[in-house]
Design a protein around this motif. Structure first.
Motif, PDB file in Angstrom:
ATOM      1  N   GLU A 126       0.489  -1.160   0.110  1.00 15.75           N
ATOM      2  CA  GLU A 126       0.287  -0.085  -0.169  1.00 15.75           C
ATOM      3  C   GLU A 126       0.591   1.712  -0.118  1.00 15.75           C
ATOM      4  O   GLU A 126       0.350   2.293  -0.846  1.00 15.75           O
ATOM      5  CB  GLU A 126      -1.070   0.212   1.183  1.00 15.75           C
ATOM      6  CG  GLU A 126      -2.273  -0.737   1.447  1.00 15.75           C
ATOM      7  CD  GLU A 126      -2.940  -1.003   2.673  1.00 15.75           C
ATOM      8  OE1 GLU A 126      -4.408  -1.658   1.991  1.00 15.75           O
ATOM      9  OE2 GLU A 126      -2.355  -0.525   3.617  1.00 15.75           O
ATOM     10  N   MET A 129       2.586   1.905  -3.239  1.00 16.25           N
ATOM     11  CA  MET A 129       1.716   2.604  -4.227  1.00 16.25           C
ATOM     12  C   MET A 129       1.187   3.686  -4.375  1.00 16.25           C
ATOM     13  O   MET A 129       0.385   4.259  -5.227  1.00 16.25           O
ATOM     14  CB  MET A 129       0.312   1.463  -4.192  1.00 16.25           C
ATOM     15  CG  MET A 129       0.520   0.381  -5.083  1.00 16.25           C
ATOM     16  SD  MET A 129      -0.968  -0.703  -5.064  1.00 16.25           S
ATOM     17  CE  MET A 129      -1.496  -0.832  -3.356  1.00 16.25           C
ATOM     18  N   THR A 130       1.128   4.277  -2.926  1.00 20.46           N
ATOM     19  CA  THR A 130       1.398   6.276  -2.768  1.00 20.46           C
ATOM     20  C   THR A 130       2.188   6.841  -3.857  1.00 20.46           C
ATOM     21  O   THR A 130       1.329   7.602  -3.938  1.00 20.46           O
ATOM     22  CB  THR A 130       1.894   6.262  -1.635  1.00 20.46           C
ATOM     23  OG1 THR A 130       2.988   6.120  -1.097  1.00 20.46           O
ATOM     24  CG2 THR A 130       1.055   5.684  -0.319  1.00 20.46           C
ATOM     25  N   TYR A 132       2.291   6.660  -7.159  1.00 21.69           N
ATOM     26  CA  TYR A 132       1.382   6.246  -8.076  1.00 21.69           C
ATOM     27  C   TYR A 132      -0.086   7.001  -8.080  1.00 21.69           C
ATOM     28  O   TYR A 132      -0.752   6.926  -9.241  1.00 21.69           O
ATOM     29  CB  TYR A 132       1.362   5.130  -9.087  1.00 21.69           C
ATOM     30  CG  TYR A 132       2.649   4.770  -8.985  1.00 21.69           C
ATOM     31  CD1 TYR A 132       3.244   4.607  -9.924  1.00 21.69           C
ATOM     32  CD2 TYR A 132       2.731   3.700  -7.837  1.00 21.69           C
ATOM     33  CE1 TYR A 132       4.422   3.813 -10.925  1.00 21.69           C
ATOM     34  CE2 TYR A 132       4.771   2.951  -8.258  1.00 21.69           C
ATOM     35  CZ  TYR A 132       5.443   2.953  -9.365  1.00 21.69           C
ATOM     36  OH  TYR A 132       6.178   2.697  -9.647  1.00 21.69           O
ATOM     37  N   GLU A 133      -0.305   7.269  -6.927  1.00 20.81           N
ATOM     38  CA  GLU A 133      -1.352   8.104  -6.698  1.00 20.81           C
ATOM     39  C   GLU A 133      -1.507   9.939  -6.841  1.00 20.81           C
ATOM     40  O   GLU A 133       0.362  10.440  -6.414  1.00 20.81           O
ATOM     41  CB  GLU A 133      -1.740   8.232  -4.762  1.00 20.81           C
ATOM     42  CG  GLU A 133      -2.421   5.985  -5.003  1.00 20.81           C
ATOM     43  CD  GLU A 133      -2.986   6.011  -3.803  1.00 20.81           C
ATOM     44  OE1 GLU A 133      -2.312   6.625  -2.397  1.00 20.81           O
ATOM     45  OE2 GLU A 133      -2.860   5.163  -3.357  1.00 20.81           O
ATOM     46  N   HIS A 134      -2.042  10.412  -7.522  1.00 20.87           N
ATOM     47  CA  HIS A 134      -1.907  11.705  -7.061  1.00 20.87           C
ATOM     48  C   HIS A 134      -2.406  12.773  -5.627  1.00 20.87           C
ATOM     49  O   HIS A 134      -2.710  13.944  -5.850  1.00 20.87           O
ATOM     50  CB  HIS A 134      -2.976  12.766  -8.744  1.00 20.87           C
ATOM     51  CG  HIS A 134      -2.913  11.798  -9.655  1.00 20.87           C
ATOM     52  ND1 HIS A 134      -1.518  12.197 -10.500  1.00 20.87           N
ATOM     53  CD2 HIS A 134      -3.201  11.163 -10.954  1.00 20.87           C
ATOM     54  CE1 HIS A 134      -1.324  11.349 -11.325  1.00 20.87           C
ATOM     55  NE2 HIS A 134      -2.148  10.990 -11.484  1.00 20.87           N
ATOM     56  N   GLU A 135      -2.451  12.016  -4.650  1.00 20.04           N
ATOM     57  CA  GLU A 135      -2.998  12.619  -3.271  1.00 20.04           C
ATOM     58  C   GLU A 135      -1.878  13.312  -3.238  1.00 20.04           C
ATOM     59  O   GLU A 135      -0.757  12.548  -2.973  1.00 20.04           O
ATOM     60  CB  GLU A 135      -3.631  11.151  -2.448  1.00 20.04           C
ATOM     61  CG  GLU A 135      -3.370  11.879  -1.006  1.00 20.04           C
ATOM     62  CD  GLU A 135      -3.763  10.759  -0.031  1.00 20.04           C
ATOM     63  OE1 GLU A 135      -4.694  11.326   0.827  1.00 20.04           O
ATOM     64  OE2 GLU A 135      -4.335   9.976  -0.725  1.00 20.04           O
ATOM     65  N   ARG A 137       0.555  14.521  -0.394  1.00 18.23           N
ATOM     66  CA  ARG A 137       0.433  13.956   1.297  1.00 18.23           C
ATOM     67  C   ARG A 137       1.841  15.525   1.391  1.00 18.23           C
ATOM     68  O   ARG A 137       2.683  15.834   0.211  1.00 18.23           O
ATOM     69  CB  ARG A 137       0.822  12.773   0.753  1.00 18.23           C
ATOM     70  CG  ARG A 137       1.085  11.808   0.374  1.00 18.23           C
ATOM     71  CD  ARG A 137       1.118  10.678   0.184  1.00 18.23           C
ATOM     72  NE  ARG A 137       0.532   9.566   1.069  1.00 18.23           N
ATOM     73  CZ  ARG A 137       1.720   8.891   1.923  1.00 18.23           C
ATOM     74  NH1 ARG A 137       2.741   8.675   0.990  1.00 18.23           N
ATOM     75  NH2 ARG A 137       1.632   8.180   3.025  1.00 18.23           N
ATOM     76  N   ARG A 197       8.365  12.641  -5.159  1.00 21.05           N
ATOM     77  CA  ARG A 197       7.137  12.684  -4.606  1.00 21.05           C
ATOM     78  C   ARG A 197       7.579  14.217  -3.347  1.00 21.05           C
ATOM     79  O   ARG A 197       6.645  14.926  -2.716  1.00 21.05           O
ATOM     80  CB  ARG A 197       6.290  12.349  -4.116  1.00 21.05           C
ATOM     81  CG  ARG A 197       6.118  11.284  -5.112  1.00 21.05           C
ATOM     82  CD  ARG A 197       4.994  11.795  -6.543  1.00 21.05           C
ATOM     83  NE  ARG A 197       4.833  11.460  -6.892  1.00 21.05           N
ATOM     84  CZ  ARG A 197       4.748  11.004  -8.375  1.00 21.05           C
ATOM     85  NH1 ARG A 197       5.812  11.319  -8.840  1.00 21.05           N
ATOM     86  NH2 ARG A 197       4.622   9.760  -9.217  1.00 21.05           N
TER      87      ARG A 197
END
Length: 244
Positions: A126, A129-130, A132-135, A137, A197
């Motif tokens: 999990e 995978m972060t 590749y997310e657009h959230e 942080r 990121r």
């Protein structure tokens, strides 16, 4: 226990893990499986420090090492991009190692270990995978992701065998070591997605400077923890060298 004996113990664990997952075709096309010797050291730390340790714990430590190797193979490449024989076999090697650690876990009959390692694998994936997310942080949330990836499996291993007193030093050291690797990659231009990121979360602050500060603070906390620990001088020195 001197440094040579400790090094031999880590090497023996590494050899046992590699022997457990040896496959000639995979070796030919994908090379020797990846194993992080710092993680192997911490898997053995309770034993090296004189804690009770038996064949079951050894087999469980081998299993955790295989899990790390399996996940490292999957990190190399995603199946959707597997077009060459080498790439296809890299993906297959991760699956093969996964099968081996499930086989060894079944042999132990340790349901608690199976449950804990399954939790850690899910948690680790999990966090991977972060990237590749657009959230959006924060920098510290990215640090938490990296720490989880590096330490979750060993943390669960310690929990199962009541080695909880070793968690803090393990988590501190392996997180610093990973941050050091990320920092060292910056001048070479070989930055990871995590660096990218983290840099975005800083909104213009120099990533190298912020990473150096983070590492310095974490080293200070680690040294304070070691100062109150019961580890031998040799073990402490090895741990300090890991984050130097």
């Amino acid at each position: 226990m001197d440094a040579t004996t400790i090094s031999q113990a880590v090497e023996q664990l590494k050899t046992t893990i590699l022997d457990s997952i040896r496959h000639n075709v995979l070796l030919k096309y994908t090379g020797t499986p990846l194993l992080n010797e710092q993680q192997l050291f911490f898997l053995l730390l309770p034993k090296l420090n004189g804690e009770a340790w038996d064949d079951e714990v050894t087999k469980s430590a081998v299993t955790v090492g295989i899990v790390h190797s399996s996940l490292a193979e999957h990190d190399k490449i995603y199946a959707t991009n597997a077009v060459s024989k080498e790439q296809q076999l890299t993906v297959l090697s991760g699956d093969y190692y996964s099968g081996r650690y499930y086989q060894l876990l079944a042999q132990t009959g340790n349901i608690e270990l199976i449950r804990k390692l399954s939790e850690a694998i899910v948690e680790r994936c999990e966090q991977e995978m972060t990237v590749y997310e657009h959230e959006r942080r924060t920098f510290q949330e990215w640090i938490h992701s990296i720490a989880t990836i590096e330490t979750a499996l060993i943390e669960r291993f310690f929990s199962v065998y009541q080695y909880d007193s070793y968690k803090q030093v393990m988590q501190q050291t392996l997180t610093i070591a990973r941050l050091n690797r990320e920092l060292m990659s910056l001048p070479q231009g070989a930055t990871s997605l995590y660096i990218e990121r983290m840099a975005m979360s800083l909104e213009g602050q120099p990533i190298a400077q912020v990473l150096e500060q983070e590492i310095t603070e974490r080293k200070r906390a680690l040294n304070a923890t070691l100062a109150t620990s019961t580890y031998s001088e040799t073990l402490q020195q090895i741990i300090v060298e890991m984050v130097s």
